[in-house]
Scaffold this motif. Structure first.
Motif, mmCIF file in Angstrom:
data_model
loop_
_atom_site.group_PDB
_atom_site.id
_atom_site.type_symbol
_atom_site.label_atom_id
_atom_site.label_comp_id
_atom_site.label_asym_id
_atom_site.label_seq_id
_atom_site.Cartn_x
_atom_site.Cartn_y
_atom_site.Cartn_z
ATOM 1 N N PHE A 89 0.835 -1.208 0.000
ATOM 2 C CA PHE A 89 0.000 0.000 0.000
ATOM 3 C C PHE A 89 0.865 1.251 0.000
ATOM 4 C CE2 PHE A 89 -1.632 3.072 3.255
ATOM 5 C CZ PHE A 89 -2.634 3.680 2.503
ATOM 6 N N LEU A 90 1.894 1.279 0.838
ATOM 7 C CA LEU A 90 2.772 2.446 0.899
ATOM 8 C C LEU A 90 3.539 2.637 -0.404
ATOM 9 C CD1 LEU A 90 4.196 2.093 4.529
ATOM 10 C CD2 LEU A 90 2.360 3.608 3.735
ATOM 11 N N GLN A 91 4.018 1.547 -0.980
ATOM 12 C CA GLN A 91 4.731 1.651 -2.244
ATOM 13 C C GLN A 91 3.810 2.156 -3.351
ATOM 14 O OE1 GLN A 91 6.487 -2.301 -2.627
ATOM 15 N NE2 GLN A 91 8.490 -1.445 -2.120
ATOM 16 N N ARG A 92 2.551 1.774 -3.305
ATOM 17 C CA ARG A 92 1.604 2.240 -4.308
ATOM 18 C C ARG A 92 1.354 3.741 -4.164
ATOM 19 N NH1 ARG A 92 -2.351 -0.257 -7.432
ATOM 20 N NH2 ARG A 92 -0.894 -2.025 -7.350
ATOM 21 N N ILE A 93 1.270 4.218 -2.923
ATOM 22 C CA ILE A 93 1.036 5.647 -2.693
ATOM 23 C C ILE A 93 2.209 6.497 -3.185
ATOM 24 C CG2 ILE A 93 0.823 7.441 -0.924
ATOM 25 C CD1 ILE A 93 -0.749 5.527 0.760
ATOM 26 N N PHE A 94 3.413 6.098 -2.780
ATOM 27 C CA PHE A 94 4.588 6.933 -3.040
ATOM 28 C C PHE A 94 5.307 6.577 -4.337
ATOM 29 C CE2 PHE A 94 4.090 7.281 1.587
ATOM 30 C CZ PHE A 94 4.236 8.650 1.767
ATOM 31 N N GLY A 95 5.126 5.362 -4.823
ATOM 32 C CA GLY A 95 5.929 4.916 -5.950
ATOM 33 C C GLY A 95 7.267 4.394 -5.451
ATOM 34 N N ARG A 96 7.921 3.633 -6.271
ATOM 35 C CA ARG A 96 9.158 2.979 -5.839
ATOM 36 C C ARG A 96 10.380 3.884 -5.893
ATOM 37 N NH1 ARG A 96 8.957 -2.537 -5.191
ATOM 38 N NH2 ARG A 96 6.969 -3.510 -5.731
ATOM 39 N N ARG A 97 10.278 5.037 -6.531
ATOM 40 C CA ARG A 97 11.434 5.915 -6.673
ATOM 41 C C ARG A 97 11.180 7.318 -6.125
ATOM 42 N NH1 ARG A 97 15.311 3.628 -9.808
ATOM 43 N NH2 ARG A 97 14.701 1.841 -11.087
ATOM 44 N N SER A 98 10.302 7.423 -5.161
ATOM 45 C CA SER A 98 9.973 8.725 -4.599
ATOM 46 C C SER A 98 11.113 9.261 -3.746
ATOM 47 C CB SER A 98 8.706 8.618 -3.745
ATOM 48 O OG SER A 98 8.480 9.815 -3.035
ATOM 49 N N GLY A 99 11.448 10.530 -3.926
ATOM 50 C CA GLY A 99 12.449 11.163 -3.074
ATOM 51 C C GLY A 99 11.900 11.537 -1.719
ATOM 52 N N GLN A 100 10.595 11.322 -1.528
ATOM 53 C CA GLN A 100 9.944 11.653 -0.266
ATOM 54 C C GLN A 100 9.755 10.438 0.624
ATOM 55 O OE1 GLN A 100 5.896 13.115 -0.679
ATOM 56 N NE2 GLN A 100 6.195 14.680 0.882
ATOM 57 N N PHE A 101 10.069 9.248 0.113
ATOM 58 C CA PHE A 101 9.737 8.015 0.820
ATOM 59 C C PHE A 101 10.889 7.024 0.754
ATOM 60 C CE2 PHE A 101 7.931 3.643 0.514
ATOM 61 C CZ PHE A 101 7.409 3.545 1.793
ATOM 62 N N LEU A 102 11.167 6.388 1.906
ATOM 63 C CA LEU A 102 12.206 5.359 1.980
ATOM 64 C C LEU A 102 11.653 4.124 2.676
ATOM 65 C CD1 LEU A 102 15.211 4.444 1.734
ATOM 66 C CD2 LEU A 102 15.549 5.402 4.033
ATOM 67 N N MET A 103 11.675 3.002 1.975
ATOM 68 C CA MET A 103 11.389 1.713 2.590
ATOM 69 C C MET A 103 12.694 1.221 3.195
ATOM 70 S SD MET A 103 8.758 -0.531 2.831
ATOM 71 C CE MET A 103 7.767 -0.482 1.320
#
Length: 217
Positions: free
Chosen positions: A160-174
């Motif tokens: 769900f989180l990856q879908r929201i932010f996308g896999r290459r978002s500069g705003q999100f880190l898994m």
């Protein structure tokens, strides 16, 4: 220079305490699950759950961080106690509201292997029983007893989180907290130095403290 705000969207037993400790030692003011009395001079904030403050700000002003201005980071935002079950990290509307009001905010999703997290939930206090008795997004009442049920829920949350932010978002880190490069990846993502990285609040039963690194969402 814009202010650094860090929001962790990881689930319990994903390394939230480790993240919080690392950010504290880097000089950030961190809210972790519940506001401690020593962390604020505001009487109305003392002993409040972070999740309740997020929703209070969200529904009152539109900004979930409206009542958390003195904190730079949130290490764990959900809580499950008694009849109350509140999970802001699973709420699309609340996450989008933070992004709207704080476009400079950095979102992290701490995690370990799905199996390790599912096993740790089983072993920690009565968390597994509480999961089954609660209404949780993606894990309704009566579910969560088996490793398969908990694992299915865990995988779905991170997808769900990856879908929201996308896999290459500069705003999100898994962030896999067990990875050898976890500290370097987090430091680079936040643009700060992290003087400490380790394991905080480990499971007291060594048999459940770790698990094979597998089953990524």
């Amino acid at each position: 220079m814009s202010r650094l705000r860090v929001i962790n969207l990881g689930l319990p037993k994903s390394g939230t305490t480790t993240l919080g400790e690392a950010l504290k030692r880097a000089g950030l003011s961190v809210a972790d699950h519940r506001i401690r009395k020593s962390q604020t001079d505001e009487a109305e904030l003392k002993r409040q759950f972070v999740a309740d403050l997020l929703y209070a700000g969200y529904f009152r002003t539109g900004d979930p961080l409206a009542d958390l201005g003195e904190f730079d980071a949130i290490a764990e935002c959900s809580y499950l106690t008694g009849p109350r079950s509140v999970w802001p990290q699973m709420d699309f509307g609340l996450i989008e509201a933070i992004r709207k009001h704080h476009p400079e905010a950095k979102f992290v999703a701490t995690r370990r292997s799905t199996r390790a997290m599912a096993r740790s939930m089983l072993a920690w206090s009565n968390m597994n029983d509480r999961l089954q008795r609660a209404q949780i997004p993606g894990l309704p009442y009566g579910y969560g007893e088996t490793t398969l049920e908990r694992s299915t829920w865990i995988k779905a949350h991170y997808a769900f989180l990856q879908r929201i932010f996308g896999r290459r978002s500069g705003q999100f880190l898994m962030l896999d907290v067990a990875a050898e490069d976890a500290r370097d990846r987090l430091a680079a993502f936040l643009g700060i130095e992290l003087p400490w990285w380790g394991r905080a609040n480990p499971n007291p039963d060594p048999a459940f403290a770790s698990g094979p690194r597998e089953d990524r969402a």
